[in-house]
Design a protein around this motif. Sequence first.
Motif, PDB file in Angstrom:
ATOM      1  N   GLY A 149       0.774  -1.232   0.000  1.00 60.13           N
ATOM      2  CA  GLY A 149       0.000   0.000   0.000  1.00 60.13           C
ATOM      3  C   GLY A 149       0.802   1.277   0.000  1.00 60.13           C
ATOM      4  O   GLY A 149       0.387   2.277   0.598  1.00 60.13           O
ATOM      5  N   VAL A 150       1.971   1.291  -0.668  1.00 61.75           N
ATOM      6  CA  VAL A 150       2.772   2.518  -0.770  1.00 61.75           C
ATOM      7  C   VAL A 150       2.045   3.503  -1.694  1.00 61.75           C
ATOM      8  O   VAL A 150       1.563   3.119  -2.758  1.00 61.75           O
ATOM      9  CB  VAL A 150       4.176   2.190  -1.324  1.00 61.75           C
ATOM     10  N   PRO A 151       1.895   4.766  -1.332  1.00 64.08           N
ATOM     11  CA  PRO A 151       2.488   5.446  -0.165  1.00 64.08           C
ATOM     12  C   PRO A 151       1.581   5.533   1.049  1.00 64.08           C
ATOM     13  O   PRO A 151       1.952   6.157   2.036  1.00 64.08           O
ATOM     14  CB  PRO A 151       2.752   6.842  -0.719  1.00 64.08           C
ATOM     15  N   PHE A 152       0.378   4.913   0.992  1.00 62.38           N
ATOM     16  CA  PHE A 152      -0.622   5.160   2.028  1.00 62.38           C
ATOM     17  C   PHE A 152      -0.262   4.488   3.354  1.00 62.38           C
ATOM     18  O   PHE A 152      -0.368   5.113   4.410  1.00 62.38           O
ATOM     19  CB  PHE A 152      -1.992   4.689   1.524  1.00 62.38           C
ATOM     20  N   THR A 153       0.161   3.226   3.312  1.00 61.69           N
ATOM     21  CA  THR A 153       0.470   2.526   4.558  1.00 61.69           C
ATOM     22  C   THR A 153       1.615   3.187   5.334  1.00 61.69           C
ATOM     23  O   THR A 153       1.458   3.499   6.521  1.00 61.69           O
ATOM     24  CB  THR A 153       0.799   1.054   4.264  1.00 61.69           C
ATOM     25  N   PRO A 154       2.795   3.424   4.723  1.00 64.66           N
ATOM     26  CA  PRO A 154       3.843   4.115   5.493  1.00 64.66           C
ATOM     27  C   PRO A 154       3.477   5.548   5.846  1.00 64.66           C
ATOM     28  O   PRO A 154       3.930   6.067   6.869  1.00 64.66           O
ATOM     29  CB  PRO A 154       5.067   4.055   4.571  1.00 64.66           C
ATOM     30  N   ALA A 155       2.655   6.208   5.019  1.00 59.79           N
ATOM     31  CA  ALA A 155       2.255   7.585   5.340  1.00 59.79           C
ATOM     32  C   ALA A 155       1.360   7.618   6.578  1.00 59.79           C
ATOM     33  O   ALA A 155       1.458   8.540   7.401  1.00 59.79           O
ATOM     34  CB  ALA A 155       1.533   8.211   4.158  1.00 59.79           C
ATOM     35  N   ILE A 156       0.505   6.626   6.720  1.00 55.42           N
ATOM     36  CA  ILE A 156      -0.319   6.543   7.939  1.00 55.42           C
ATOM     37  C   ILE A 156       0.565   6.327   9.164  1.00 55.42           C
ATOM     38  O   ILE A 156       0.371   6.953  10.217  1.00 55.42           O
ATOM     39  CB  ILE A 156      -1.362   5.421   7.796  1.00 55.42           C
ATOM     40  N   GLY A 157       1.563   5.435   9.031  1.00 51.39           N
ATOM     41  CA  GLY A 157       2.503   5.244  10.127  1.00 51.39           C
ATOM     42  C   GLY A 157       3.285   6.504  10.442  1.00 51.39           C
ATOM     43  O   GLY A 157       3.517   6.836  11.613  1.00 51.39           O
ATOM     44  N   LEU A 158       3.676   7.229   9.406  1.00 54.65           N
ATOM     45  CA  LEU A 158       4.382   8.493   9.600  1.00 54.65           C
ATOM     46  C   LEU A 158       3.524   9.491  10.366  1.00 54.65           C
ATOM     47  O   LEU A 158       3.983  10.142  11.326  1.00 54.65           O
ATOM     48  CB  LEU A 158       4.788   9.061   8.237  1.00 54.65           C
ATOM     49  N   GLY A 159       2.259   9.609   9.978  1.00 55.67           N
ATOM     50  CA  GLY A 159       1.371  10.539  10.655  1.00 55.67           C
ATOM     51  C   GLY A 159       1.102  10.147  12.097  1.00 55.67           C
ATOM     52  O   GLY A 159       1.062  11.010  12.993  1.00 55.67           O
ATOM     53  N   MET A 160       0.933   8.860  12.366  1.00 55.75           N
ATOM     54  CA  MET A 160       0.665   8.411  13.735  1.00 55.75           C
ATOM     55  C   MET A 160       1.868   8.648  14.641  1.00 55.75           C
ATOM     56  O   MET A 160       1.717   9.057  15.801  1.00 55.75           O
ATOM     57  CB  MET A 160       0.283   6.936  13.730  1.00 55.75           C
ATOM     58  N   ASN A 161       3.069   8.411  14.128  1.00 59.73           N
ATOM     59  CA  ASN A 161       4.268   8.654  14.935  1.00 59.73           C
ATOM     60  C   ASN A 161       4.449  10.138  15.227  1.00 59.73           C
ATOM     61  O   ASN A 161       4.831  10.526  16.338  1.00 59.73           O
ATOM     62  CB  ASN A 161       5.499   8.100  14.227  1.00 59.73           C
ATOM     63  N   ILE A 162       4.170  10.987  14.237  1.00 56.38           N
ATOM     64  CA  ILE A 162       4.264  12.429  14.461  1.00 56.38           C
ATOM     65  C   ILE A 162       3.227  12.881  15.485  1.00 56.38           C
ATOM     66  O   ILE A 162       3.508  13.708  16.372  1.00 56.38           O
ATOM     67  CB  ILE A 162       4.090  13.182  13.134  1.00 56.38           C
ATOM     68  N   ALA A 163       2.005  12.325  15.398  1.00 63.15           N
ATOM     69  CA  ALA A 163       0.957  12.699  16.350  1.00 63.15           C
ATOM     70  C   ALA A 163       1.318  12.267  17.768  1.00 63.15           C
ATOM     71  O   ALA A 163       1.107  13.020  18.729  1.00 63.15           O
ATOM     72  CB  ALA A 163      -0.370  12.077  15.920  1.00 63.15           C
ATOM     73  N   LEU A 164       1.864  11.071  17.922  1.00 61.39           N
ATOM     74  CA  LEU A 164       2.274  10.617  19.252  1.00 61.39           C
ATOM     75  C   LEU A 164       3.418  11.461  19.798  1.00 61.39           C
ATOM     76  O   LEU A 164       3.453  11.779  20.988  1.00 61.39           O
ATOM     77  CB  LEU A 164       2.689   9.141  19.192  1.00 61.39           C
ATOM     78  N   PHE A 165       4.363  11.825  18.924  1.00 60.71           N
ATOM     79  CA  PHE A 165       5.478  12.648  19.386  1.00 60.71           C
ATOM     80  C   PHE A 165       4.988  14.027  19.837  1.00 60.71           C
ATOM     81  O   PHE A 165       5.484  14.575  20.830  1.00 60.71           O
ATOM     82  CB  PHE A 165       6.511  12.793  18.273  1.00 60.71           C
ATOM     83  N   SER A 166       4.030  14.589  19.127  1.00 58.35           N
ATOM     84  CA  SER A 166       3.516  15.910  19.506  1.00 58.35           C
ATOM     85  C   SER A 166       2.757  15.861  20.827  1.00 58.35           C
ATOM     86  O   SER A 166       2.627  16.901  21.498  1.00 58.35           O
ATOM     87  CB  SER A 166       2.614  16.456  18.406  1.00 58.35           C
ATOM     88  N   SER A 167       2.245  14.680  21.213  1.00 60.26           N
ATOM     89  CA  SER A 167       1.514  14.558  22.477  1.00 60.26           C
ATOM     90  C   SER A 167       2.430  14.322  23.670  1.00 60.26           C
ATOM     91  O   SER A 167       1.950  14.304  24.807  1.00 60.26           O
ATOM     92  CB  SER A 167       0.497  13.413  22.384  1.00 60.26           C
TER      93      SER A 167
END
Length: 352
Positions: A286-304
């Motif tokens: 599912g490139v680019p959607f699968t790694p992009a979702i992981g990228l967004g989730m990691n950024i969201a967790l880091f911001s929290s």
Amino acid sequence: AAITSVSFSGFESVVNLSAEAKKPKKHVPSAVGLSFLISVFVYVTVTTAIVYLTPWYLLSDGTGLPSSLAAKSLVVPQYIIIGAILLASASVALCYLTTLARFIFICSEDGLLFGFLGTIAKCSQVPILATITATVLSIVVSLCFSYKFIVHSVAGGTLIAFAAVCFTQIVISYAKPGKPAHTADEIELVRLVEIDVVLDSEFWDGREQTHPEKKKLVQVTALLCAYCVVIISASTLIHHPHSWSFLKVRIPLISVALLIAAAILVYLGHSYHPLPQKDPGFVCPGVPFTPAIGLGMNIALFSSLDVMAQALTFIYFIFGAVIYFGYGYFHSTITLTKQRGIRRVFQIGDDY
């Protein structure tokens, strides 16, 4: 977020040790998925047991399974659980030491760290100095800092590392595959060819050479950077500013930001197509959607994360940049090979 990221970290060690597996293409993906499912099952089971043994109004951050069993006078199960926790802690420590030792060994082999750290013991074929260094660092950190400090420091670095992996996975998927060079002579030959092309008389007029593949990678990277900026903005609006109404102002802004991020991914997936890789081993679906979702989730967790965890991550980046630009850049195998190739080209020119 700090506790969650640390709790589910560790399954990446399977990938770090894949070079020592007999059939990594077959076993690594299944091992990563299986370890993640086992971790989820264990955490859900323990949480359910704690809630069953302890009334909800007595639960707190310090409530654990041993204390819940002690409150019910279940002494034997309490000590069994304590023994299991000690064994699990030892397993996590050994896994961490193995991963850190391999990381130090690889960096020393590539010239990013001091070369003597890559010394391998002849009897066991183990990077002995890297293992000793990792052990000493772990002991010093455990003795000098609190558990909360260690958790927050590990969480920020782990989330940023996972985000970087997702980011590079997308970029690599659009890169043109090439034949890898395995020996020092082959690497030097590749560098000589590249330098010879640059020194060719066709390019002495100062005009820049056009590379369609390079241009496409730059465009993909720019879109991913825009995607990261949008996700960071949406994640920040979840917690700040407090003066803005969450339902009336922040929720609509977050929705708009998520729509923009989705539009960027749709445009990226529609306009650019991943290139087939030669013998890729494991291919991310599912490139680019699968790694992009992981990228967004990691950024969201880091911001929290709290300010302390984010500040520690920033300090780590500064420390790593000092090591890299102060030592690693000048002693890396790529830099040294390129320097040898340049000297070789000028020697050939002098001979002519």
